[in-house]
Design a protein around this motif. Sequence first.
Motif, PDB file in Angstrom:
ATOM      1  N   SER A  30      -7.275   5.878 -23.243  1.00  0.00           N
ATOM      2  CA  SER A  30      -6.159   6.330 -23.138  1.00  0.00           C
ATOM      3  C   SER A  30      -4.966   5.256 -23.925  1.00  0.00           C
ATOM      4  N   GLY A  31      -3.877   5.507 -23.494  1.00  0.00           N
ATOM      5  CA  GLY A  31      -2.986   4.575 -24.293  1.00  0.00           C
ATOM      6  C   GLY A  31      -2.168   4.991 -25.318  1.00  0.00           C
ATOM      7  N   ALA A  32      -2.386   6.135 -25.902  1.00  0.00           N
ATOM      8  CA  ALA A  32      -1.607   6.570 -26.967  1.00  0.00           C
ATOM      9  C   ALA A  32      -0.087   6.643 -26.768  1.00  0.00           C
ATOM     10  N   VAL A  33       0.021   7.694 -25.805  1.00  0.00           N
ATOM     11  CA  VAL A  33       1.491   7.588 -25.589  1.00  0.00           C
ATOM     12  C   VAL A  33       2.261   6.455 -25.242  1.00  0.00           C
ATOM     13  N   ASN A  77     -10.186  10.190 -27.860  1.00  0.00           N
ATOM     14  CA  ASN A  77      -9.114  10.139 -26.883  1.00  0.00           C
ATOM     15  C   ASN A  77      -8.784  11.974 -27.117  1.00  0.00           C
ATOM     16  N   ASP A 121      -3.709  14.459 -28.543  1.00  0.00           N
ATOM     17  CA  ASP A 121      -2.330  14.536 -28.070  1.00  0.00           C
ATOM     18  C   ASP A 121      -1.278  15.426 -28.682  1.00  0.00           C
ATOM     19  N   GLU A 175      -6.028  14.945 -19.065  1.00  0.00           N
ATOM     20  CA  GLU A 175      -6.201  13.665 -18.958  1.00  0.00           C
ATOM     21  C   GLU A 175      -7.348  13.320 -19.248  1.00  0.00           C
ATOM     22  N   ASN A 176      -7.583  11.927 -19.149  1.00  0.00           N
ATOM     23  CA  ASN A 176      -8.878  11.524 -19.947  1.00  0.00           C
ATOM     24  C   ASN A 176      -9.904  11.446 -19.055  1.00  0.00           C
ATOM     25  N   THR A 213      -1.854   8.865 -16.129  1.00  0.00           N
ATOM     26  CA  THR A 213      -1.826  10.328 -15.719  1.00  0.00           C
ATOM     27  C   THR A 213      -2.847  10.693 -14.799  1.00  0.00           C
TER      28      THR A 213
HETATM   29  N1  GLU Z   1      -4.330  10.938 -23.690  1.00  0.00           N
HETATM   30  C1  GLU Z   1      -3.358  10.185 -23.150  1.00  0.00           C
HETATM   31  C2  GLU Z   1      -2.890   9.129 -23.862  1.00  0.00           C
HETATM   32  O1  GLU Z   1      -3.730   8.432 -24.788  1.00  0.00           O
HETATM   33  C3  GLU Z   1      -3.844   9.733 -21.725  1.00  0.00           C
HETATM   34  C4  GLU Z   1      -4.255  10.473 -21.009  1.00  0.00           C
HETATM   35  C5  GLU Z   1      -4.561   9.918 -19.779  1.00  0.00           C
HETATM   36  O2  GLU Z   1      -3.932   8.956 -19.121  1.00  0.00           O
HETATM   37  O3  GLU Z   1      -5.573  10.281 -18.833  1.00  0.00           O
HETATM   38  O4  GLU Z   1      -1.805   8.462 -23.928  1.00  0.00           O
END
Ligand code: GLU
Length: 268
Positions: A53-56, A137, A140, A155-156, A218
């Motif tokens: 995760s972590g992209a946002v 990922n 998104d 969510e992941n 999330t």
């Molecule tokens: N795909 C989202 C991201 O990379 C996160 C989803 C999650 O936290 O489960 O920010």
Amino acid sequence: MLDLRECKRIVVKVGTSTLTYENGKLNLRRIEKLVRTLSDMKNFGRQVVLVTSGAVGAGVSRLGWREKPTELRLKQAAAAVGQSEIMNLYSRFFGEYGHTVAQLLLTRDVVDSPERKENVINTFETLLEYGTVPIVNENDPISTYELAHMITFGENDTLAANVAQLVHADLLILLSDIDGLYDADPRQNENARLIPVVYEVNDELKGLAGGEGTKRGTGGMVTKLGAAELCLSQEIPMVIANGERPEIVQDILDGRHAGTIFVPKKWK
Ligand code: GLU
């Protein structure tokens, strides 16, 4: 008897709360430790798929925004900025240990359409055959857009369980900001006890899980139990452990018990 030391193909999922500080900035030291641990697993001869995760979160921080936006277009823009940011880091850190990363951004239709599913399985297999570390990922910037059509993973935890299924993993490890599954919410009840082993995700267990993830992430226990359910149905063991110390992944694979393990019935 299930012996985790024998697991060869491992999917590790790491959440935003593990990858970032409270202030939203990337926790480089922790990411470095995670990459070092996974690199060493590869050197040992295991295959590793990382669901990150972590992209946002990384995008929000890079753009200098104070908190995660609620507006969809802003979240998607942040994900587009942050995804390249985190891949750049992974590529550099894994590169230091001589490993090559590959990026896979998936959407729900990948598992819903047999043709796409076959494609993505072939891609995973080829990447693993060539010794790379596939880093996955959700896509998104486009998939949240598709939310209305219900073809997002959302969510992941769910994504990671699907990936474990696609690659026929021997084990899925979900790294979270909590030690495992408890019989009550440990943030509210000091008598809450960790449940070390689970063989079946039943209604009673789901009743214990209530509760959301953290502000930065999330997922929560509900989505983790959903992931466990999917894994158990595919006879894939799954562990929930605290990612605060990413070396815990190595402890788990050395057979030292940590967190909560979900064991498929055939090993009961
Ligand atoms: N795909 C989202 C991201 O990379 C996160 C989803 C999650 O936290 O489960 O920010």
